[in-house]
Design an enzyme around this catalytic site. Structure first.
Site, PDB file in Angstrom:
ATOM      1  N   SER A  61       0.904  -1.321  -0.289  1.00 46.76           N
ATOM      2  CA  SER A  61       0.069   0.008  -0.043  1.00 46.76           C
ATOM      3  C   SER A  61       0.756   1.311   0.199  1.00 46.76           C
ATOM      4  CB  SER A  61      -0.711   0.143   0.996  1.00 46.76           C
ATOM      5  OG  SER A  61      -1.675   1.295   1.425  1.00 46.76           O
ATOM      6  N   SER A  62       0.636   2.899  -0.173  1.00 47.63           N
ATOM      7  CA  SER A  62       1.414   3.327  -0.351  1.00 47.63           C
ATOM      8  C   SER A  62       1.221   4.172   1.096  1.00 47.63           C
ATOM      9  CB  SER A  62      -0.084   4.437  -1.549  1.00 47.63           C
ATOM     10  OG  SER A  62      -1.028   4.461  -1.599  1.00 47.63           O
ATOM     11  N   CYS A  63       0.939   4.125   1.732  1.00 50.83           N
ATOM     12  CA  CYS A  63       0.634   3.781   3.532  1.00 50.83           C
ATOM     13  C   CYS A  63       1.895   3.786   3.888  1.00 50.83           C
ATOM     14  CB  CYS A  63      -0.037   3.495   3.793  1.00 50.83           C
ATOM     15  SG  CYS A  63      -0.374   2.185   4.523  1.00 50.83           S
TER      16      CYS A  63
ATOM     17  N   TYR B 115      -0.745  -0.841   9.929  1.00 54.54           N
ATOM     18  CA  TYR B 115      -0.684  -1.291   8.678  1.00 54.54           C
ATOM     19  C   TYR B 115       0.192  -0.854   7.962  1.00 54.54           C
ATOM     20  CZ  TYR B 115      -2.735  -2.358   3.993  1.00 54.54           C
ATOM     21  OH  TYR B 115      -3.790  -2.987   2.770  1.00 54.54           O
TER      22      TYR B 115
ATOM     23  N   LYS C 220       2.932  -3.879   6.062  1.00 54.23           N
ATOM     24  CA  LYS C 220       3.010  -4.018   4.869  1.00 54.23           C
ATOM     25  C   LYS C 220       4.573  -3.829   5.094  1.00 54.23           C
ATOM     26  CE  LYS C 220      -0.877  -5.212   3.176  1.00 54.23           C
ATOM     27  NZ  LYS C 220      -1.518  -6.114   2.668  1.00 54.23           N
TER      28      LYS C 220
ATOM     29  N   THR D 165      -1.778   2.577  -5.195  1.00 54.50           N
ATOM     30  CA  THR D 165      -2.232   3.881  -4.551  1.00 54.50           C
ATOM     31  C   THR D 165      -3.523   3.528  -4.342  1.00 54.50           C
ATOM     32  OG1 THR D 165      -2.336   6.335  -4.922  1.00 54.50           O
ATOM     33  CG2 THR D 165      -3.296   5.053  -6.798  1.00 54.50           C
TER      34      THR D 165
ATOM     35  N   HIS E 232     -12.796   3.210   3.214  1.00 55.73           N
ATOM     36  CA  HIS E 232     -12.226   4.599   2.877  1.00 55.73           C
ATOM     37  C   HIS E 232     -12.932   5.529   2.980  1.00 55.73           C
ATOM     38  CE1 HIS E 232      -9.224   0.719   2.752  1.00 55.73           C
ATOM     39  NE2 HIS E 232      -8.254   2.237   2.628  1.00 55.73           N
TER      40      HIS E 232
END
Length: 313
Positions: A108-110, A137, A141, A165, A180
Site C-alpha cells: 500500500s502507498s501508506c 497497517y 506492509k 495507491t 476509505h
C-alpha cells in the site's frame, strides 16, 4: 504464466483480489485456486501450510489483508498489525516451502513517510516517520516487502512486491464505520440525496490531495507485472495524478446528483497532506492506467446501486 498454471489468489473476494481474478479470467487463465475465509483462515499457519502442501500453486497473488480507513486503523491498531503480519508471513513462507514458482505481494502507498517528497518514489521508503493514523497497517506492509526481499536474497524465491495507491471500484466497502474516503463519500451523498438533507459533512479541511486508481486497472497491472517483472525492488502502481478531497467530493456529488451544500468538519483529522505515487518506473516497464476518475466513479456508483443493501453492510 502458462494459461493452465495453478494460480492462487489470496483474498479473492476483496476489492483488489476480485479485480485480479477478473483480469486473470479475461486473460484466459482458468485454473484458479480460490478459498473463502471460512474455507481457509490465512492467519492460521497450520491451515495455510496444509493448503499449500495439498494444492501446490505455481503462482500466488497475495491480495489478502485486513484493511480500512482512518477510523478503523485508529480503533483497531492491534488487529491491523497482528492479522496482516500473520497473513503475509504464513502465505509467503508456505509458498516458498511448497515450491511456488512466483509470488506477488500487494502492499500500500501508506508505507511511505508522512512528509515524503511528492510524487513519492520507491526510494523514499523508510526515510522518515509514518502517518500516525495508519502506522500499524503500514508497518505490517513494510515487513511484507522486506520478507519478499529476504526470501529472494536467501532462498532465490521469485517474490515481487507492488505498492498500489488508493483503490476504488466495484466490490468496495461502503460501510461508513471502516471504509476509505471515496466509497464513504459515495454512500454519504447517496443517502443525503434520498433523505433530501440540506448538507453533507466531510471530514477535515478538504485540502489533502489523493490519487485514486480504479481497481480494474490494478488487476490489469498485477497480471502484467506477474508476467513481465522479476526484481528485488518493489513497484509503485498508480495513476500519477491526484485531486484534493474537496475536489473528489464535488465529483461524487455531481455523479450522485446531490444538490445540497458540502460542509467541512474541521474537528476531524486530515491524515497525510498528500499521497501521490511516482509511477515513472511502472510507465518505463510499459504499463499505464486507463480508467478516468470521473468514469470510474460513475461505474462504481452504478455498482453500488445495483448491489443494494449488500453494499451498505
Amino acid at each position: 504464466m502458462n494459461k493452465h498454471a495453478r494460480i492462487y489468489v489470496a483474498g479473492h473476494r476483496g476489492l483488489a483480489g476480485s479485480a485480479i481474478v477478473r483480469a486473470l479470467e479475461q486473460g484466459g487463465y482458468r485454473n484458479l485456486l480460490l478459498r473463502t475465509h471460512a474455507e481457509l483462515d490465512l492467519t492460521s499457519q497450520a491451515a495455510v501450510e496444509s493448503f499449500f502442501h495439498e494444492e501446490r500453486p505455481e503462482y500466488v497473488f497475495l491480495a489478502a489483508a485486513k484493511v480500512g480507513g482512518i477510523h478503523a486503523n485508529s480503533a483497531y491498531p492491534a488487529e491491523f498489525i497482528r492479522d496482516n503480519l500473520a497473513i503475509q508471513t504464513n502465505v509467503i513462507h508456505a509458498a516458498w516451502k511448497a515450491g511456488t514458482r512466483k509470488l506477488q505481494f500487494l502492499g500500500s502507498s501508506c508505507i511511505y513517510p508522512k512528509l515524503a517528497p511528492q510524487p513519492m518514489p520507491e526510494s523514499c521508503l523508510l526515510t522518515g516517520p509514518l502517518e500516525p493514523t495508519n502506522e500499524w497497517y503500514a508497518v505490517a506492509k513494510i515487513a511484507g516487502i522486506k520478507m519478499c526481499q529476504a526470501y529472494r536474497q536467501q532462498y532465490g524465491f521469485d517474490a515481487i512486491s507492488l505498492m498500489p495507491t488508493n483503490l476504488y471500484g466495484p466490490g468496495d466497502n461502503f460501510n461508513l464505520e471502516n471504509s476509505h474516503v471515496l466509497p464513504a463519500l459515495i454512500r454519504k451523498f447517496h443517502e443525503a440525496k434520498l433523505r433530501k438533507e440540506p448538507q453533507v459533512v466531510m471530514w477535515g479541511t478538504g485540502t489533502p490531495r489523493r490519487e485514486f486508481l480504479h481497481v480494474d486497472d490494478l488487476g490489469a497491472a498485477a497480471v502484467f507485472l506477474m508476467q513481465r517483472y522479476s526484481d528485488d525492488a518493489f513497484v509503485n502502481v498508480g495513476v500519477g495524478e491526484d485531486v484534493t478531497i474537496r475536489e473528489l467530493g464535488e465529483i461524487v456529488k455531481t455523479v450522485v446528483g446531490y444538490e445540497g451544500e458540502v460542509v467541512q468538519d474541521l474537528t476531524k483529522p486530515d491524515g497525510t497532506p498528500r499521497k501521490l505515487l511516482d509511477v515513472s518506473k511502472l510507465h518505463a516497464l510499459g504499463w499505464r492506467a486507463r480508467i478516468d476518475l470521473r468514469e470510474g466513479i460513475e461505474q462504481t456508483y452504478r455498482w453500488f446501486l445495483e448491489a443494494g443493501a449488500g453494499a451498505r453492510a
